[in-house]
Design a protein around this motif. Structure first.
Motif, short mmCIF file in Angstrom:
data_model
loop_
_atom_site.label_atom_id
_atom_site.label_comp_id
_atom_site.label_asym_id
_atom_site.label_seq_id
_atom_site.Cartn_x
_atom_site.Cartn_y
_atom_site.Cartn_z
N UNK A 64 -3.00 5.81 -56.73
CA UNK A 64 -2.35 4.63 -56.16
C UNK A 64 -2.52 4.54 -54.65
N UNK A 65 -3.74 4.81 -54.18
CA UNK A 65 -3.94 4.66 -52.74
C UNK A 65 -4.00 3.19 -52.35
N UNK A 66 -4.28 2.34 -53.34
CA UNK A 66 -4.37 0.92 -53.01
C UNK A 66 -3.03 0.39 -52.54
N UNK A 67 -2.01 1.20 -52.79
CA UNK A 67 -0.68 0.92 -52.27
C UNK A 67 -0.75 0.67 -50.76
N UNK A 68 -1.66 1.36 -50.10
CA UNK A 68 -1.77 1.22 -48.65
C UNK A 68 -2.12 -0.22 -48.27
N UNK A 69 -2.94 -0.86 -49.11
CA UNK A 69 -3.27 -2.27 -48.83
C UNK A 69 -1.99 -3.10 -48.88
N UNK A 70 -1.16 -2.80 -49.88
CA UNK A 70 0.13 -3.50 -49.99
C UNK A 70 0.98 -3.25 -48.76
N UNK A 71 0.98 -2.00 -48.33
CA UNK A 71 1.75 -1.64 -47.13
C UNK A 71 1.26 -2.44 -45.93
N UNK A 72 -0.07 -2.55 -45.85
CA UNK A 72 -0.65 -3.29 -44.73
C UNK A 72 -0.19 -4.74 -44.74
N UNK A 73 -0.19 -5.33 -45.95
CA UNK A 73 0.24 -6.73 -46.05
C UNK A 73 1.70 -6.85 -45.62
N UNK A 74 2.51 -5.88 -46.04
CA UNK A 74 3.93 -5.91 -45.64
C UNK A 74 4.05 -5.81 -44.12
N UNK A 75 3.24 -4.90 -43.54
CA UNK A 75 3.27 -4.76 -42.08
C UNK A 75 2.92 -6.09 -41.42
N UNK A 76 1.90 -6.76 -41.97
CA UNK A 76 1.52 -8.06 -41.40
C UNK A 76 2.65 -9.05 -41.51
N UNK A 77 3.31 -9.04 -42.68
CA UNK A 77 4.39 -10.01 -42.88
C UNK A 77 5.50 -9.76 -41.86
N UNK A 78 5.83 -8.47 -41.67
CA UNK A 78 6.89 -8.17 -40.72
C UNK A 78 6.44 -8.44 -39.29
N UNK A 79 5.14 -8.19 -39.04
CA UNK A 79 4.63 -8.35 -37.68
C UNK A 79 4.81 -9.78 -37.20
N UNK A 114 -2.10 -14.86 -26.75
CA UNK A 114 -1.72 -14.53 -28.11
C UNK A 114 -2.89 -14.02 -28.96
N UNK A 115 -4.10 -14.54 -28.70
CA UNK A 115 -5.23 -14.12 -29.52
C UNK A 115 -5.46 -12.62 -29.37
N UNK A 116 -5.44 -12.15 -28.11
CA UNK A 116 -5.63 -10.72 -27.87
C UNK A 116 -4.55 -9.90 -28.57
N UNK A 117 -3.33 -10.39 -28.46
CA UNK A 117 -2.20 -9.68 -29.07
C UNK A 117 -2.40 -9.55 -30.58
N UNK A 118 -2.70 -10.68 -31.21
CA UNK A 118 -2.84 -10.68 -32.66
C UNK A 118 -4.01 -9.82 -33.11
N UNK A 119 -5.16 -10.02 -32.46
CA UNK A 119 -6.36 -9.32 -32.91
C UNK A 119 -6.21 -7.83 -32.69
N UNK A 120 -5.71 -7.45 -31.51
CA UNK A 120 -5.62 -6.00 -31.29
C UNK A 120 -4.55 -5.41 -32.19
N UNK A 121 -3.53 -6.19 -32.53
CA UNK A 121 -2.54 -5.65 -33.45
C UNK A 121 -3.14 -5.38 -34.82
N UNK A 122 -3.82 -6.35 -35.40
CA UNK A 122 -4.34 -6.13 -36.75
C UNK A 122 -5.36 -5.01 -36.76
N UNK A 123 -6.20 -4.97 -35.73
CA UNK A 123 -7.23 -3.94 -35.73
C UNK A 123 -6.63 -2.55 -35.53
N UNK A 124 -5.64 -2.44 -34.64
CA UNK A 124 -5.02 -1.14 -34.43
C UNK A 124 -4.29 -0.69 -35.69
#
Lengths: 365, 631
Positions: B96-111, B122-132
């Motif tokens: 169940x490592x694919x769980x991490x993808x779910x976690x990532x989506x949750x992080x995005x939702x909270x972000x 804002x573009x820099x903020x968003x892009x560097x956030x998702x990439x980091x």
């Protein structure tokens, strides 16, 4: 018996007591009929700091020849599994050598002709039977069609067609054992190493396993098995080596080892009471000592298998025979199909007495 | 974004460093592999000698090498590797490592709650956030799946049924690595898509109307409403129905005038960019107009950093000092200037105009007129003829990319005829072989403008943001591959948790490599900056400042310093041998700054990854081969 040379037949004359030095002169027979050869093989387990922990195997010299069933016998911790692991190259010898098909045991190439059933079936729980066998088939570089065919054959052989799509985690111990056996046979090996092949199997499974081992031998395959189920060893092995605390204590043909030289056994049917008395007299006249004269008892295994076969032929309640006890327990096995997954019932109790010869030849010539 | 010298290297420059071969990545790789082989042989011999005795040990090592070359490498079968890779893949998926993808989506939702779309960029903020987020999540995951799998297989003894088949150690190692890389790839793809959607949608906003619009001679000039704490001004030229707003926070909108006189405002455009820059050579001139290597420092620019590009020559002490590109300043109101010379300025590359971007800093030595920014000027000049255009004045906009363009024609007063001619830039400002100079000056005296080589560039083309994001994900993929290789390597001879810690230590050392280089540099050149680990600890306990002399007398002082030197030099050697992960992580900075990730940079990272994977593969092979699987 003091040698393990190729001339085995004549080594049965003495019945040396266990514990005598088993090994003497090495035979020079290194012909192609020797499949496994261990030379002065020793294994010492060490801890992290290189300190000696256990002397698991001491100067073992055995030869396993083509087409025989060789049994490694011994109590727990006697070095059976260590020997098998050394033969497979899973362990490296502390001193001495193992040759398998005249190659060093650590060479990968020898594995192409080897099948190995580990002690417990160490398989991937998340695969199903078909995936498991397909995976092991791939490891032999088998083509897709070959694999498919072989998987089919083996699933039929071990009786798992019905459970082929279930994950191994859902399997009973017996079923895992069957998959384990099937994976050991995937490459149609010339040499098969079986580590405790009958553990975890029910009596029917044990019977089938034993029949299968014999059938494989008849196909010309060499089999090395280790077990502490003495009955199984007695039933199938051509030759056995008995290990105790890492030392070889006994080596030879099963029939020779078990033959009690000064006892004669006669099996006859239809003897009248008078005839029996006459025989007693004859024995007395020759100055021999009659030890017993009795109706032989069948083994528990025979009884159990008979009942199961009968129940399969005629399903339904079975009339308990008059000679049996008043407990109707014998009904139970009828309910199940032969490939029953239940963990094994207790082993037939017949084997412990095998060594003293009183039962020799009861089951097998 | 401030690029460092090695960022400008082409792939072959990085690999061979013409003129400075000691700094080349090729040499570093070769030395690393030779060292690994020599060390491997030594360690292998010591182990086998302990196991079999000195004579037999030699043969054991020789046999292992013979096996690798004669049987195991040629006998390695792709189909077995694939089978083992599939197994590793299935194993990871069933864990169940694919769980991490779910976690990532949750992080995005909270972000969405925490990332402020009203920020300046804002573009820099968003892009560097998702990439980091992706980067660290994937690296952690790679660490876990790679370090635990093989030890678990050995512990469960499932490996018995594998190694008793004709499976070679090479196949077990490669199978694992490839299987886990496949798992990571399968996870990175949905994460990348989710990131793209998140960034694209998160930055989207609509201005609902126009608050002010004045028509002057048919030309409409107006202002939009305030949304997300910004508003735009726009112009619609006479006779047109559509116009553009100005750039605010990196984006603009299309404004359309409808027949009934009302306006509609389109979605934001231009905030997700992938500019392809074309850099020039920079030359500074001091206040007297004499050429200088660099401008004026306004802080401790030259103290630390940027050693990584020196490779082996730094380790052995040939290359000294940092080679960081920091902003160098030109003094205002003097002859001081920064001169950029661009090559390959051709009509093909710039058919309509010459777009260029400014990314400049200002340094005020006095407050001056606080309302208006510091002014600079740009002069376009032909380096051969010395012909130059009238200087263009501008006001510095710090911490953002100021996009400008040079039209291809200019008006010229012909003094002989007294007529105003329209001349082409390519005929007068650009030389025959396509060179052009831009001179940057500061107009306000006693104020300073800071630039680096990457502060002013021509922008001949533009790539798509989606492709740039893909490249950034490619860089994450490479890091993941590297970590998987290291994890598998350690797991061939260490137990799961220990293998994970060892891999993590490598990653951390890799990440802190620059600080280690710094510390060594300070120790080498007797700069008091806190010293090595022991000295730092003493300073912490005594509450001494970093820049004072170490307040310990006599022998203790010598002891501390020499122990520190040993530790730091060792760490330096180890860190030099490890992959330079911060460099790979910094590709995210390109994407966030809206600059196309240089293909050369990506190619370098790919080759480095391949090299480290090869190294890890060889080490894994020998360890696995020498290991008693059943012990």
């Amino acid at each position: 018996m003091d040698t393990d040379s190729t001339a085995v037949a004549d080594s049965a004359d003495e019945n040396t007591p266990a514990g005598a030095a088993p090994v003497a002169a090495r035979s020079t027979a290194t012909g192609s009929d020797v499949v496994i050869e261990t030379r002065n093989l020793s294994k010492i387990y060490k801890d992290f700091w290189g300190r000696k922990k256990v002397h698991a195997l001491k100067s073992l010299d055995i030869e396993v020849r083509k087409g025989e069933i060789f049994g490694l016998l011994g109590p727990n911790g006697s070095g059976k599994s260590t020997t098998i692991k050394l033969i497979l190259g899973l362990l490296f010898p502390t001193s001495g050598r193992v040759l398998v098909f005249d190659k060093d045991a650590t060479e990968t190439k020898k594995n192409e002709q080897i099948g190995y059933l580990p002690e417990e079936s160490y398989l991937y729980q998340f695969l199903n039977a078909e995936e498991t066998l397909d995976f092991y088939g791939r490891l032999f570089d088998m083509s897709g069609r070959q694999r498919k065919q072989r998987v089919e054959e083996l699933l039929t052989l071990v009786g798992l067609q019905g459970a082929r799509h279930r994950q191994l985690r859902e399997y009973s111990k017996g079923m895992r054992r069957r998959v384990g056996l099937a994976q050991a046979l995937i490459n149609d090996p010339d040499l098969i190493l079986l580590d405790e092949p009958t553990t975890g199997l029910d009596p029917i499974g044990i019977r089938e396993m034993k029949d299968l081992i014999l059938a494989l031998r008849d196909q010309g395959k060499t089999i090395l098995l280790c077990s502490h189920q003495l009955g199984d060893v007695q039933d199938v092995c051509d030759r056995v080596a008995i290990l105790h605390q890492g030392e070889l204590k006994e080596l030879g043909r099963v029939t020779d080892l078990l033959k009690v030289q000064d006892v004669t056994e006669v099996h006859a049917s239809g003897l009248s009471e008078e005839a029996k008395n006459e025989i007693r007299e004859v024995i007395a006249r020759h100055g021999a000592d009659l030890k017993s004269m009795d109706n032989p008892t069948a083994t528990m295994e025979d009884l159990f298998l008979n009942i199961v076969r009968e129940s399969e032929a005629r399903p339904g309640a079975r009339r308990v025979s008059a000679t049996a006890s008043d407990e109707p327990a014998a009904d139970e096995p009828a309910a199940d199909e032969p490939a029953a997954d239940e963990p094994a019932a207790d082993e037939p109790a017949a084997d412990a007495s095998a060594a003293d010869g009183s039962q020799a030849g009861s089951d097998k010539s | 974004m401030n690029l460092q010298p090695d960022d400008f290297w082409t792939f072959s420059e990085w690999l061979f460093r013409p003129g400075a071969f000691l700094e080349s990545a090729f040499l570093q790789g070769v030395v690393l592999i030779v060292l690994a082989i020599v060390l491997g042989l030594l360690v292998g011999y010591v182990i086998s000698a302990a196991r079999y005795g000195p004579g037999e040990g030699f043969y054991a090592v020789a046999r292992a090498i013979r096996d690798l070359l004669r049987t195991d490498l040629p006998g390695t079968s792709p189909s077995r590797i694939v089978a083992l890779a599939r197994l590793a893949f299935k194993e990871a998926i069933r864990r169940r490592v694919l769980f991490v993808v779910g976690l990532f989506v949750v992080i995005l939702l909270l972000a969405g709650w925490f990332l402020n779309p009203e920020s300046d960029d804002p573009a820099r903020l968003y892009i560097s956030f998702v990439l980091t987020a992706t980067n660290y999540l994937v690296l952690a995951l790679a660490l876990f799946i790679s370090a635990f799998s093989l030890p678990q297989d050995i512990e469960n003894r499932t490996i018995y049924t594998i190694v008793t088949k004709p499976v070679r150690a090479t196949e077990i190692v490669l199978g694992r690595m490839l299987g886990f890389v496949a798992v990571g790839t399968v996870m990175l793809i949905p994460m990348g898509l989710a990131s793209y959607i998140f960034v694209d949608r998160g930055l989207d906003h609509t201005h609902y109307g126009v608050v002010e619009a004045n028509e002057i001679d048919g030309r409409i000039v107006g202002k939009t409403d305030r949304v997300r704490k910004h508003q735009h001004t726009f112009t619609i030229e006479a006779g047109e129905t559509q116009g553009l707003t100005n750039f605010v926070r990196g984006h603009r909108h299309v404004v359309t005038r409808l027949d009934d006189g009302s306006f509609t405002i389109g979605p934001p455009t231009g905030q997700l960019r992938a500019r392809i820059p074309s850099y020039g050579e920079i030359q500074f001139y001091d206040r007297n107009g004499d050429p200088k290597d660099s401008g004026i420092d306004v802080g401790a620019e030259r103290l630390a950093g940027g050693y990584g590009s020196a490779g082996i020559s730094r380790l052995i002490g040939v290359a000294k000092g940092n080679r960081k590109l920091e902003h160098s300043y030109v003094e205002g109101g003097t002859l001081g200037m920064a001169e950029f010379t661009f090559d390959n300025v051709t009509r093909q590359r710039f058919p309509d105009k010459i777009p260029f971007d400014l990314s400049i800093r200002a340094y005020r030595s006095f407050k001056g007129d606080i309302e208006s920014g510091i002014r600079g000027s740009l002069t376009f000049k032909n380096p051969d003829t010395g012909f130059s255009l009238t200087p263009k004045q501008f006001t510095v906009e710090e911490y953002q990319i100021d996009e400008r363009e040079l039209p291809l024609t200019f008006e010229w007063l012909n003094k002989e005829t007294g007529e105003v001619e329209t001349r082409n830039v390519f005929d007068y400002v650009v030389t025959e072989d396509g060179r052009m100079q831009i001179l940057l000056k500061c107009l306000d005296s006693s104020q300073y403008l800071g630039v680096t080589k990457s502060g002013l560039y021509l922008r001949p083309a533009e790539s798509s943001f989606a492709w740039n994001l893909t490249k950034a994900y490619g860089s994450i993929w490479l890091q993941m591959t590297m970590i998987i290789a290291f994890g598998v390597m350690f797991s061939t001879f260490l137990s799961g948790p220990v293998a994970m810690v060892a891999t993590a230590v490598c990653v951390l050392l890799g990440f802190s490599a620059e600080s280690i280089y710094d510390t060594r540099h300070f120790i080498d050149s007797n700069i008091e900056r806190g010293g090595g680990p022991i000295e730092s600890l003493v300073r912490l306990v005594k509450q001494d400042a970093m820049t004072t002399q170490l307040d310990v007398e006599g022998v203790a002082n010598t002891l501390i310093k020499s122990a520190d030197a040993v530790i730091v030099y060792t760490m330096d050697a180890v860190a030099t041998a490890l992959p330079n992960l911060p460099r790979m992580v910094s590709t995210a900075e390109y994407a966030a700054s809206g600059i196309d990730i240089f293909n050369a940079v990506l190619a370098r990272h790919s080759v480095a990854t391949l090299g480290y994977c090869l190294l890890a593969f060889l080490i894994s092979y020998f360890f696995l081969k020498a290991r008693e699987i059943a012990a």
